[in-house]
Scaffold this active site. Sequence first.
Site, PDB file in Angstrom:
ATOM      1  N   ASP A   1       1.507 -12.185   0.406  1.00 60.16           N
ATOM      2  CA  ASP A   1       1.382 -13.473   1.095  1.00 60.16           C
ATOM      3  C   ASP A   1       1.390 -13.295   2.606  1.00 60.16           C
ATOM      4  OD1 ASP A   1       1.230 -14.879  -1.281  1.00 60.16           O
ATOM      5  OD2 ASP A   1       3.386 -15.276  -1.365  1.00 60.16           O
TER       6      ASP A   1
ATOM      7  N   HIS B   1     -11.325   8.263   7.356  1.00 56.99           N
ATOM      8  CA  HIS B   1     -10.263   7.520   8.037  1.00 56.99           C
ATOM      9  C   HIS B   1      -8.892   8.130   7.758  1.00 56.99           C
ATOM     10  CE1 HIS B   1      -8.283   4.173   9.922  1.00 56.99           C
ATOM     11  NE2 HIS B   1      -7.776   3.701   8.805  1.00 56.99           N
TER      12      HIS B   1
ATOM     13  N   SER C   1      -3.827   4.174  11.679  1.00 60.19           N
ATOM     14  CA  SER C   1      -4.429   2.871  11.434  1.00 60.19           C
ATOM     15  C   SER C   1      -3.506   1.742  11.908  1.00 60.19           C
ATOM     16  CB  SER C   1      -4.789   2.750   9.954  1.00 60.19           C
ATOM     17  OG  SER C   1      -5.796   1.803   9.759  1.00 60.19           O
TER      18      SER C   1
END
Length: 304
Positions: A226, A285, A130
Amino acid sequence: MLSGARAWRLPYGGLELSRICFSRVPVAPSSSGRSGAEPRSVPLSYKLLDGEAARPALVFLHGLFGCKTNFNSIAKALAQQTGRRVLTVDARNHGDSPHSPDMSYEAMSQDLQDLLPQLGLVPCVLIGHSMGGKTAMLLALQRPELVERLVAVDISPVNTTSSSDFPAYMAAMKAIDIPEKVSRSFARKLADKQLSSLIQDMAVRQFLLTNLVEADGRFVWRVNLDALAQHVDEILAFPRRQESYPGPTLFLLGGNSDFVHPSHHPEIRRLFPGAQLQTVPDAGHWIHADRPQDFMAAIRGFLA
């Protein structure tokens, strides 16, 4: 990059919360503003299993919200089966690696360009799942001499459109509120309950909760939410490249996954002319978690 976590099997992946170790990580300075400069690398956390130095090592790169322990069992088994050295790495802003405001693929590639030669692991067999697969692809395109062969696990060098839930996942994680000085089991149950209002899939919640760790009597997320939230669009994209990687390349796809579409094949062939595509039946996946034996057999076959 995460939707396939619906089929995630925690016991095999070695992701039990009790095994997670938390350490305070330094925050690396940003390289933003340095026009034309290379991204500034950070010292990645890694685990290296010993093996024959004469053959290229296997290097595993995890996906978004993952960590090097995702591949614990796979790494140990392949080290035994192949006799090769096996490296598992925490990406920046993940696991025990430093936090940084830069979450670009160029920065993640630079981290590896610095680490792999330091460990004497070039050229290597680069295996990325991924987000880690996109990092591996970019590194192979930028520095083909460092990559003996490449495996991209259920990802392609195009924009990822199957993960539109990522911003919702991050918002849900940011909204978690856990009192101080509570037990690990209570904190996990409370966090799961709070996440469930936005994330109905229990397997996805379990995977995200592997990032909940205790520090100074409080439970916090060890991923840099963040930075991930700020760069989520960049993470789902892929840098536009003109050069190609001529080495042997395997795109290993999950039969039940929709991350790699037939429409991606022309770009795969353009950038990786030596690519072969192989599908693992009954895998989502997270191929290495859904079908670990088939995953390892595909890797061994590609190495032969």
